[in-house]
Design a protein around this motif. Sequence first.
Motif, PDB file in Angstrom:
ATOM      1  N   ALA A  89       0.724  -1.435   0.084  1.00 32.60           N
ATOM      2  CA  ALA A  89       0.031  -0.004  -0.006  1.00 32.60           C
ATOM      3  C   ALA A  89       0.982   1.158   0.033  1.00 32.60           C
ATOM      4  O   ALA A  89       0.272   2.386  -0.301  1.00 32.60           O
ATOM      5  N   HIS A  90       2.265   1.135   0.427  1.00 28.65           N
ATOM      6  CA  HIS A  90       2.998   2.415   0.335  1.00 28.65           C
ATOM      7  C   HIS A  90       3.944   2.455  -0.888  1.00 28.65           C
ATOM      8  O   HIS A  90       4.868   3.264  -1.022  1.00 28.65           O
ATOM      9  N   GLY A  91       3.681   1.398  -1.748  1.00 29.92           N
ATOM     10  CA  GLY A  91       4.596   1.336  -3.086  1.00 29.92           C
ATOM     11  C   GLY A  91       6.086   0.785  -2.637  1.00 29.92           C
ATOM     12  O   GLY A  91       6.539   0.686  -3.795  1.00 29.92           O
ATOM     13  N   ASN A  92       5.998   0.070  -1.791  1.00 30.45           N
ATOM     14  CA  ASN A  92       7.239  -0.760  -1.472  1.00 30.45           C
ATOM     15  C   ASN A  92       7.148  -1.983  -2.380  1.00 30.45           C
ATOM     16  O   ASN A  92       6.197  -2.727  -2.319  1.00 30.45           O
ATOM     17  N   THR A  93       8.328  -2.311  -2.985  1.00 32.13           N
ATOM     18  CA  THR A  93       8.184  -3.750  -3.611  1.00 32.13           C
ATOM     19  C   THR A  93       8.252  -4.906  -2.612  1.00 32.13           C
ATOM     20  O   THR A  93       8.692  -4.584  -1.650  1.00 32.13           O
ATOM     21  N   VAL A  94       7.427  -5.910  -3.165  1.00 33.42           N
ATOM     22  CA  VAL A  94       7.285  -7.085  -2.193  1.00 33.42           C
ATOM     23  C   VAL A  94       8.084  -8.419  -3.131  1.00 33.42           C
ATOM     24  O   VAL A  94       7.287  -8.812  -4.031  1.00 33.42           O
ATOM     25  N   ILE A  95       8.851  -8.822  -2.468  1.00 34.58           N
ATOM     26  CA  ILE A  95       9.655  -9.842  -3.186  1.00 34.58           C
ATOM     27  C   ILE A  95       8.686 -11.275  -3.258  1.00 34.58           C
ATOM     28  O   ILE A  95       8.256 -11.503  -2.193  1.00 34.58           O
TER      29      ILE A  95
END
Length: 452
Positions: A89-95
């Motif tokens: 939701a914060h725009g962080n990439t999720v591996i």
Amino acid sequence: MSPDSERGIGRREFVATAVAIGGVSALSACQERERELVGTASDSAGADGSGDGTPTGTETEFDLSVPSGNPDALSERQHAWNYAVVHDAHGNTVIPQQQLILGLSYEGSTPPTEAEREQVEGALRTLESAFQWGTGGNPSASFAQGLLFMIGYSASYFERTGAVPEQLVPAENVLREVGEDPAKADDFDAVVLLNSDIGSVVMAAEAALFGEIERVNGVEVTDTFEGVFSKRARRTGMVGKGIPADVLDNEEIPESAPLSMGFKSGYRDSQPSEDRITIREGPFAGGTTMAVSRLGIALDRWYDQPHEERAAEMFCPAHDTDEIGEIGEKLGATSGITEENAHSVEEFAEEYGRVGHTQKVARARDDEFVPTILRRSEGVATDTDRTEFNFTGLQRHIDDFVETRKAMNPDQYDDDLPADDHGIVDYLETLNRATLLVPPRPQRALPTGIDA
């Protein structure tokens, strides 16, 4: 529906075990367990409407019923993953959750022949045809049904086939420079990194590369690595919300933590762009370098500390623990580390009696205070009884990795803190390291390095 909400603990542990074991039998069992996520070819009735859900393929044909791909539509950068991974939701990439690292030995000709190059390229294009690239670029995707992968080559490979690219430093030299044992260098000629949120996808990709199956997700396997590469090592891992608490034997791990030490990583301000870690000029322009590590963690000793001390040592002691949250979730898109934090380690040591890991490694950021290492795997190891994890980072030059790793060492600072108050380095043990050059996609099949 995301894998976290769809998979119960039993399924998660089963898939982790299957991926760790590997092989066609484990793949078949894993595929069956993941049917609710991806479906299988046998989910639909036959032409006469009598299908009962029983698998109908042979032991060498695996139709996973996940989206297929188009090799010709992909970027020339093997490491162009960001558009095809999940974003929070914060725009962080999720591996992606499932990680498989294959350490390879080169058994082909010296120098490689054109036929061998075509064979390797054909094997890799088979994967790109069989599976979409991660999420397929769907910005609303909650998990990656497809496959992300890259292949990199070590200094030992390039020494045999031409010249070592200037961006690549042998793993033995890296270990010496950061104060570690050079005997822990892996002796791989190449490494393939495979990532997906679906365990049977990474297993099927591996089986296709080594000729263990004849068809994969509807695509005929005509080229393989056989006769060119053999496997020296096979390392598996998992990452994601709740996984460490499920698969590790430590009751102190927060239930929602994605990593074994209890905190999130991969905040937008602690990850460089893919442009930043891309080689800009020379024969391998458009490529990058990769450092692949297996690390042990003294997890019980880490969790002997209260949450406040762990948060301070992971991030920065000046951070308000209430603003971090249990696993770092309240930080949103940023780690909260400032240039002042990074350049005040000695002062913080005196004031707080400890310093933070993120605070220290920020000292190795570039002149614009941008990190130099892009994370590509941090999975909890699922192929060992010890508490270990895989860390794979991409950077323009291996020297960037060296500088960041050296910033973790207490002897880089003028303070009197004990090692166990100096970030997290005292809780980590390097078991293996490999360093590799990841060529751009047009050069990925047995590059020679002659012009490097």
